[in-house]
Design a protein around this motif. Structure first.
Motif, PDB file in Angstrom:
ATOM      1  N   ARG A 176      16.252 -20.933 110.058  1.00  0.00           N
ATOM      2  CA  ARG A 176      15.136 -21.661 110.635  1.00  0.00           C
ATOM      3  C   ARG A 176      15.400 -21.974 112.108  1.00  0.00           C
ATOM      4  O   ARG A 176      16.493 -22.426 112.470  1.00  0.00           O
ATOM      5  CB  ARG A 176      14.916 -22.958 109.870  1.00  0.00           C
ATOM      6  N   PRO A 177      14.439 -21.739 112.991  1.00  0.00           N
ATOM      7  CA  PRO A 177      14.652 -22.038 114.411  1.00  0.00           C
ATOM      8  C   PRO A 177      14.782 -23.536 114.652  1.00  0.00           C
ATOM      9  O   PRO A 177      14.254 -24.356 113.894  1.00  0.00           O
ATOM     10  CB  PRO A 177      13.406 -21.470 115.081  1.00  0.00           C
ATOM     11  N   LYS A 178      15.464 -23.883 115.727  1.00  0.00           N
ATOM     12  CA  LYS A 178      15.575 -25.293 116.105  1.00  0.00           C
ATOM     13  C   LYS A 178      14.234 -25.820 116.606  1.00  0.00           C
ATOM     14  O   LYS A 178      13.790 -26.913 116.243  1.00  0.00           O
ATOM     15  CB  LYS A 178      16.647 -25.464 117.182  1.00  0.00           C
ATOM     16  N   ILE A 179      13.589 -25.025 117.469  1.00  0.00           N
ATOM     17  CA  ILE A 179      12.272 -25.382 118.003  1.00  0.00           C
ATOM     18  C   ILE A 179      11.336 -24.215 117.726  1.00  0.00           C
ATOM     19  O   ILE A 179      11.699 -23.053 117.931  1.00  0.00           O
ATOM     20  CB  ILE A 179      12.323 -25.643 119.523  1.00  0.00           C
ATOM     21  N   SER A 180      10.139 -24.512 117.273  1.00  0.00           N
ATOM     22  CA  SER A 180       9.169 -23.462 117.002  1.00  0.00           C
ATOM     23  C   SER A 180       7.808 -23.867 117.558  1.00  0.00           C
ATOM     24  O   SER A 180       7.240 -24.888 117.154  1.00  0.00           O
ATOM     25  CB  SER A 180       9.063 -23.201 115.491  1.00  0.00           C
ATOM     26  N   PHE A 181       7.325 -23.083 118.504  1.00  0.00           N
ATOM     27  CA  PHE A 181       5.952 -23.231 119.001  1.00  0.00           C
ATOM     28  C   PHE A 181       5.092 -22.259 118.201  1.00  0.00           C
ATOM     29  O   PHE A 181       5.335 -21.048 118.237  1.00  0.00           O
ATOM     30  CB  PHE A 181       5.869 -22.894 120.488  1.00  0.00           C
ATOM     31  N   GLN A 182       4.097 -22.770 117.507  1.00  0.00           N
ATOM     32  CA  GLN A 182       3.310 -21.937 116.603  1.00  0.00           C
ATOM     33  C   GLN A 182       1.847 -21.930 117.030  1.00  0.00           C
ATOM     34  O   GLN A 182       1.083 -22.856 116.735  1.00  0.00           O
ATOM     35  CB  GLN A 182       3.455 -22.438 115.170  1.00  0.00           C
ATOM     36  N   GLY A 183       1.487 -20.896 117.764  1.00  0.00           N
ATOM     37  CA  GLY A 183       0.103 -20.723 118.193  1.00  0.00           C
ATOM     38  C   GLY A 183      -0.459 -21.886 118.971  1.00  0.00           C
ATOM     39  O   GLY A 183      -1.626 -22.254 118.794  1.00  0.00           O
ATOM     40  N   VAL A 184       0.348 -22.470 119.868  1.00  0.00           N
ATOM     41  CA  VAL A 184      -0.102 -23.681 120.562  1.00  0.00           C
ATOM     42  C   VAL A 184      -1.136 -23.348 121.643  1.00  0.00           C
ATOM     43  O   VAL A 184      -1.000 -22.379 122.388  1.00  0.00           O
ATOM     44  CB  VAL A 184       1.069 -24.485 121.158  1.00  0.00           C
ATOM     45  N   VAL A 185      -2.142 -24.165 121.682  1.00  0.00           N
ATOM     46  CA  VAL A 185      -3.221 -24.075 122.662  1.00  0.00           C
ATOM     47  C   VAL A 185      -3.353 -25.440 123.322  1.00  0.00           C
ATOM     48  O   VAL A 185      -3.232 -26.476 122.652  1.00  0.00           O
ATOM     49  CB  VAL A 185      -4.556 -23.694 121.996  1.00  0.00           C
ATOM     50  N   LYS A 186      -3.563 -25.442 124.634  1.00  0.00           N
ATOM     51  CA  LYS A 186      -3.857 -26.698 125.320  1.00  0.00           C
ATOM     52  C   LYS A 186      -5.022 -26.486 126.261  1.00  0.00           C
ATOM     53  O   LYS A 186      -4.977 -25.646 127.162  1.00  0.00           O
ATOM     54  CB  LYS A 186      -2.645 -27.201 126.112  1.00  0.00           C
ATOM     55  N   THR A 187      -6.094 -27.235 126.022  1.00  0.00           N
ATOM     56  CA  THR A 187      -7.264 -27.176 126.886  1.00  0.00           C
ATOM     57  C   THR A 187      -7.518 -28.549 127.486  1.00  0.00           C
ATOM     58  O   THR A 187      -7.218 -29.579 126.878  1.00  0.00           O
ATOM     59  CB  THR A 187      -8.505 -26.710 126.109  1.00  0.00           C
ATOM     60  N   TYR A 188      -8.075 -28.548 128.696  1.00  0.00           N
ATOM     61  CA  TYR A 188      -8.437 -29.784 129.384  1.00  0.00           C
ATOM     62  C   TYR A 188      -9.925 -29.724 129.720  1.00  0.00           C
ATOM     63  O   TYR A 188     -10.408 -28.698 130.216  1.00  0.00           O
ATOM     64  CB  TYR A 188      -7.625 -29.957 130.661  1.00  0.00           C
ATOM     65  N   PRO A 189     -10.665 -30.805 129.456  1.00  0.00           N
ATOM     66  CA  PRO A 189     -12.102 -30.794 129.768  1.00  0.00           C
ATOM     67  C   PRO A 189     -12.342 -30.754 131.273  1.00  0.00           C
ATOM     68  O   PRO A 189     -11.677 -31.444 132.050  1.00  0.00           O
ATOM     69  CB  PRO A 189     -12.599 -32.111 129.156  1.00  0.00           C
ATOM     70  N   MET A 190     -13.268 -29.895 131.683  1.00  0.00           N
ATOM     71  CA  MET A 190     -13.676 -29.807 133.081  1.00  0.00           C
ATOM     72  C   MET A 190     -15.186 -29.655 133.130  1.00  0.00           C
ATOM     73  O   MET A 190     -15.826 -29.256 132.143  1.00  0.00           O
ATOM     74  CB  MET A 190     -12.999 -28.615 133.781  1.00  0.00           C
ATOM     75  N   THR A 191     -15.748 -29.950 134.264  1.00  0.00           N
ATOM     76  CA  THR A 191     -17.190 -29.821 134.426  1.00  0.00           C
ATOM     77  C   THR A 191     -17.601 -28.365 134.239  1.00  0.00           C
ATOM     78  O   THR A 191     -17.083 -27.472 134.905  1.00  0.00           O
ATOM     79  CB  THR A 191     -17.623 -30.307 135.820  1.00  0.00           C
ATOM     80  N   GLY A 192     -18.495 -28.125 133.323  1.00  0.00           N
ATOM     81  CA  GLY A 192     -18.975 -26.769 133.095  1.00  0.00           C
ATOM     82  C   GLY A 192     -18.291 -26.077 131.940  1.00  0.00           C
ATOM     83  O   GLY A 192     -18.940 -25.493 131.081  1.00  0.00           O
ATOM     84  N   ALA A 193     -16.952 -26.111 131.913  1.00  0.00           N
ATOM     85  CA  ALA A 193     -16.209 -25.439 130.833  1.00  0.00           C
ATOM     86  C   ALA A 193     -14.802 -25.997 130.785  1.00  0.00           C
ATOM     87  O   ALA A 193     -14.266 -26.471 131.792  1.00  0.00           O
ATOM     88  CB  ALA A 193     -16.182 -23.929 131.059  1.00  0.00           C
ATOM     89  N   ASP A 194     -14.214 -25.946 129.599  1.00  0.00           N
ATOM     90  CA  ASP A 194     -12.836 -26.411 129.455  1.00  0.00           C
ATOM     91  C   ASP A 194     -11.879 -25.465 130.155  1.00  0.00           C
ATOM     92  O   ASP A 194     -12.110 -24.244 130.234  1.00  0.00           O
ATOM     93  CB  ASP A 194     -12.459 -26.505 127.975  1.00  0.00           C
ATOM     94  N   PHE A 195     -10.782 -26.026 130.662  1.00  0.00           N
ATOM     95  CA  PHE A 195      -9.718 -25.219 131.268  1.00  0.00           C
ATOM     96  C   PHE A 195      -8.618 -25.014 130.237  1.00  0.00           C
ATOM     97  O   PHE A 195      -8.115 -25.985 129.667  1.00  0.00           O
ATOM     98  CB  PHE A 195      -9.149 -25.916 132.500  1.00  0.00           C
ATOM     99  N   THR A 196      -8.240 -23.770 129.982  1.00  0.00           N
ATOM    100  CA  THR A 196      -7.202 -23.457 129.009  1.00  0.00           C
ATOM    101  C   THR A 196      -5.867 -23.308 129.736  1.00  0.00           C
ATOM    102  O   THR A 196      -5.647 -22.330 130.454  1.00  0.00           O
ATOM    103  CB  THR A 196      -7.529 -22.164 128.240  1.00  0.00           C
ATOM    104  N   ALA A 197      -4.991 -24.295 129.548  1.00  0.00           N
ATOM    105  CA  ALA A 197      -3.670 -24.259 130.178  1.00  0.00           C
ATOM    106  C   ALA A 197      -2.709 -23.371 129.405  1.00  0.00           C
ATOM    107  O   ALA A 197      -1.873 -22.684 129.991  1.00  0.00           O
ATOM    108  CB  ALA A 197      -3.105 -25.672 130.292  1.00  0.00           C
ATOM    109  N   LEU A 198      -2.796 -23.403 128.072  1.00  0.00           N
ATOM    110  CA  LEU A 198      -1.968 -22.554 127.219  1.00  0.00           C
ATOM    111  C   LEU A 198      -2.853 -21.930 126.157  1.00  0.00           C
ATOM    112  O   LEU A 198      -3.713 -22.601 125.579  1.00  0.00           O
ATOM    113  CB  LEU A 198      -0.857 -23.361 126.539  1.00  0.00           C
ATOM    114  N   ASP A 199      -2.627 -20.655 125.879  1.00  0.00           N
ATOM    115  CA  ASP A 199      -3.469 -19.941 124.939  1.00  0.00           C
ATOM    116  C   ASP A 199      -2.626 -19.245 123.876  1.00  0.00           C
ATOM    117  O   ASP A 199      -1.982 -18.232 124.148  1.00  0.00           O
ATOM    118  CB  ASP A 199      -4.332 -18.912 125.683  1.00  0.00           C
ATOM    119  N   ARG A 200      -2.562 -19.828 122.692  1.00  0.00           N
ATOM    120  CA  ARG A 200      -1.922 -19.226 121.516  1.00  0.00           C
ATOM    121  C   ARG A 200      -0.481 -18.783 121.801  1.00  0.00           C
ATOM    122  O   ARG A 200      -0.115 -17.625 121.601  1.00  0.00           O
ATOM    123  CB  ARG A 200      -2.745 -18.063 120.993  1.00  0.00           C
ATOM    124  N   VAL A 201       0.321 -19.715 122.262  1.00  0.00           N
ATOM    125  CA  VAL A 201       1.724 -19.435 122.572  1.00  0.00           C
ATOM    126  C   VAL A 201       2.578 -19.647 121.331  1.00  0.00           C
ATOM    127  O   VAL A 201       2.549 -20.722 120.720  1.00  0.00           O
ATOM    128  CB  VAL A 201       2.231 -20.331 123.719  1.00  0.00           C
TER     129      VAL A 201
END
Length: 259
Positions: free
Chosen positions: A2-27
């Protein structure tokens, strides 16, 4: 295993005027126990966001981060975090700063002192244990910050460009100091940097990220022996891997373009 740290399909979006900004996409990324991994990439690729997720300081919009198989829901003592800014208390000595986090635990005073002394010795600051931060160089302040993180005995060290504000010579010296400490203590380390040479010199694997949206572009194995030395820095093998990482960082095709 088992890995010590596992990032599983992480996504991070931030709300912005017009459309969300995707900082991370399925990492998705696994970091092994006691492995040293560096993360590089262009500005805005989400390196620090990824690290802050592992630290429990940023919550994923989707996916999850696991440490030892358990979801990260916030900061924890098993994860030490070191930033570029030293954040030392100016009125406390080196010993006082290193011991500060330990005072928040139930450890007796003699055990706190023993741990602080051990951490200070690891980073080579024993002769400066009673010095105030204002009397220390930038490199010594960062060593004090590293000792403070080590003192609480974390299983994982999360480091966000900790040497970025230092001059070139001090930076190289602290890289060697960090590797010496890691060789003795063998914590799991995730180290974010914008410096390709630093990334290759420190790590077993270099994770190269791409921006807009932030994602993993490729992972480069660093098949070089430890301990790492000045001679190794100047070797053809180091130059080959360094050039491979450099090309991966600075000659990426835009997202969605043809290969």
């Amino acid at each position: 295993m088992r890995p010590k740290i596992s990032f599983q399909g992480v996504v991070k979006t931030y709300p912005m005027t017009g459309a969300d900004f995707t900082a991370l996409d399925r990492v998705s990324l696994d970091v092994g126990d006691r492995e040293f991994v560096t993360v590089v990439g262009p500005s805005g690729c989400g390196k620090s966001t990824l690290l802050n997720m592992a630290a429990g300081l940023v919550e994923p919009s989707a996916g999850q981060v696991l440490v030892d198989g358990a979801p990260v829901t916030g900061p924890g003592p098993e994860r030490g975090v070191i930033f570029q800014q030293y954040a030392l208390f100016p009125w406390l000595t080196v010993r006082g700063n290193v011991e500060f986090g330990l005072k928040l635990t139930s450890l007796p005073a003699d055990e706190r002192r023993r741990r602080a002394d051990h951490a200070i010795d690891l980073v080579g600051l024993t002769d400066f244990a009673y010095a105030l931060p204002k009397t220390l160089s930038g490199g010594m302040k960062q060593r004090c910050a590293i000792a403070r993180a080590y003192a609480v005995d974390p299983e994982v060290l999360l480091m966000d460009e900790p040497f970025g504000a230092l001059d070139a010579l001090t930076r190289v010296q602290l890289q060697d100091q960090l590797l010496s400490t890691w060789t003795r203590e063998r914590r799991t380390v995730v180290f974010v940097t914008h410096d390709v040479d630093e990334a290759v010199y420190l790590a077993r694997r270099v994770v190269v990220m791409a921006a807009r949206p932030g994602r993993i572009h490729r992972i480069v194995d660093v098949d070089l022996p430890y301990p790492r030395t000045e001679e190794l820095r100047l070797s053809p093998e180091f130059a080959r891997i360094r050039n491979e990482v450099w090309t991966s960082v600075y000659h990426q095709q835009p997202a969605g373009s043809a290969a």
